[in-house]
Design an enzyme around this catalytic site. Structure first.
Site, mmCIF file in Angstrom:
data_model
loop_
_atom_site.group_PDB
_atom_site.id
_atom_site.type_symbol
_atom_site.label_atom_id
_atom_site.label_comp_id
_atom_site.label_asym_id
_atom_site.label_seq_id
_atom_site.Cartn_x
_atom_site.Cartn_y
_atom_site.Cartn_z
ATOM 1 N N HIS A 163 0.767 -1.332 0.040
ATOM 2 C CA HIS A 163 0.018 -0.231 0.159
ATOM 3 C C HIS A 163 0.882 1.234 -0.100
ATOM 4 O O HIS A 163 1.968 1.284 0.295
ATOM 5 C CB HIS A 163 -0.994 0.119 1.246
ATOM 6 C CG HIS A 163 -1.953 -0.792 1.313
ATOM 7 N ND1 HIS A 163 -2.399 -1.935 2.274
ATOM 8 C CD2 HIS A 163 -3.020 -1.097 0.498
ATOM 9 C CE1 HIS A 163 -3.370 -2.596 2.122
ATOM 10 N NE2 HIS A 163 -3.733 -2.292 0.834
ATOM 11 N N CYS A 250 -2.577 0.793 9.546
ATOM 12 C CA CYS A 250 -3.443 -0.121 8.968
ATOM 13 C C CYS A 250 -4.537 -0.417 9.942
ATOM 14 O O CYS A 250 -5.817 -0.841 9.740
ATOM 15 C CB CYS A 250 -2.902 -1.546 8.589
ATOM 16 S SG CYS A 250 -1.565 -1.468 7.875
HETATM 17 C C1 CIR Z 1 -3.755 -7.382 3.709
HETATM 18 O O1 CIR Z 1 -2.767 -8.081 3.076
HETATM 19 O O2 CIR Z 1 -4.720 -6.626 3.057
HETATM 20 C C2 CIR Z 1 -3.471 -7.491 5.042
HETATM 21 N N1 CIR Z 1 -2.722 -8.749 5.495
HETATM 22 C C3 CIR Z 1 -2.699 -6.306 5.380
HETATM 23 C C4 CIR Z 1 -3.239 -4.933 5.290
HETATM 24 C C5 CIR Z 1 -2.459 -3.802 5.790
HETATM 25 N N2 CIR Z 1 -3.212 -2.795 5.623
HETATM 26 C C6 CIR Z 1 -2.687 -1.594 5.248
HETATM 27 O O3 CIR Z 1 -1.575 -1.378 4.799
HETATM 28 N N3 CIR Z 1 -3.356 -0.421 5.234
#
Ligand code: CIR
Length: 255
Positions: A163, A250
């Site tokens: 991201h 996140c």
């Molecule tokens: C994913 O791959 O969607 C989750 N394991 C991690 C999400 C991390 N979110 C973020 O960077 N905003």
């Protein structure tokens, strides 16, 4: 200043979260403790924290940042690019929580995909990373919604990171923490860039909260650079979340 934060308690299924890391599976009990410490740190920065319950059907659902963009004018429910996460965006308790704070809720629609981990807010302007999770159509819809509400947005090409905010954190006062490909991205040339070395790249995912910066535990050079800028630093261990590519930003919606 941020007044409110929404978080979701990790579920027992967190060990099944999507990952590109090779660091083993998160241990649920440890993730829970780290989440409690995260909420305590947020509380110290003077915000009200709404805590939503765990959702066992969605191993990644503690990463609430991805399912909505909370602006000063409206909240926008995203449409996650990851199929296993798509329905997280429509969970009723999240919608209900957002409706307590916002009169206007907007939605990203098919064929747009967007995860708000790809969106960085700088005042009334929003940088939107085009990642494997966020497509151009999603970004276009998002920019149209922002403009409708007197805000603005622009797209940012990216290749390396999951991201946008995996490698960027805006610390207010024009200070931008940058890692990897974003160090040389033309979009960010006018910021006061604080560069994060590759060995501490995960540490680039910090959050500015009302004069404090929350920094992940174990990234001493990042911490030192942020302290040198005069911020009050709070350190939180997110090692269980790192195992599934998640970090500090996140884990919350901040508005
Ligand atoms: C994913 O791959 O969607 C989750 N394991 C991690 C999400 C991390 N979110 C973020 O960077 N905003």
């Amino acid at each position: 200043m941020f007044k409110n934060v929404i978080v979701r308690v990790p579920s027992k299924t967190i060990s099944e979260g999507l990952t590109s890391a090779d660091e083993g599976k998160p241990i649920y009990e440890k993730a829970l403790v780290q989440h409690e410490n995260y909420v305590s740190a947020l509380t110290k920065t003077g915000v009200n924290v709404t805590v939503l319950g765990p959702e066992d059907d969605f191993p990644d659902s503690c990463f609430v940042e991805d399912v909505a963009l909370c602006t000063s004018k409206c909240a926008i429910i995203t449409r996650p690019g990851a199929l296993s996460r798509r329905k997280e965006a429509a969970l009723p308790d999240m919608l209900e929580a957002l409706q307590k704070f916002y009169d206007t809720i907007e939605y990203i629609e098919d064929p747009g995909t967007i995860e708000a981990g790809d969106i960085m807010m700088v005042g009334d302007h929003f940088y939107i990373g085009l990642s494997a999770r966020t497509n151009e159509e999603g970004a276009k819809q998002m920019i149209a919604i922002l403009e409708k509400h007197g805000l603005s947005g622009q797209m940012v090409e990216m290749k390396e990171m999951l991201h946008l905010k995996t490698g960027l954190a805006y610390l207010e006062n024009n200070n931008l923490l940058v890692a990897g490909e974003f160090k040389t991205a033309p979009e960010f040339k006018d910021f006061n860039k604080i560069e994060v070395e590759i060995s501490e790249a995960y540490g680039a995912n910090c959050i500015w909260m009302n004069g404090y910066v929350i920094v992940p535990e174990g990234y001493p050079n990042v911490q030192q650079k942020i302290e040198a800028l005069g911020y009050k630093v709070l350190v939180v261990d997110t090692s269980e979340y790192r195992k599934i590519d998640g970090g500090l930003s996140c884990l919350s919606l901040r508005f």
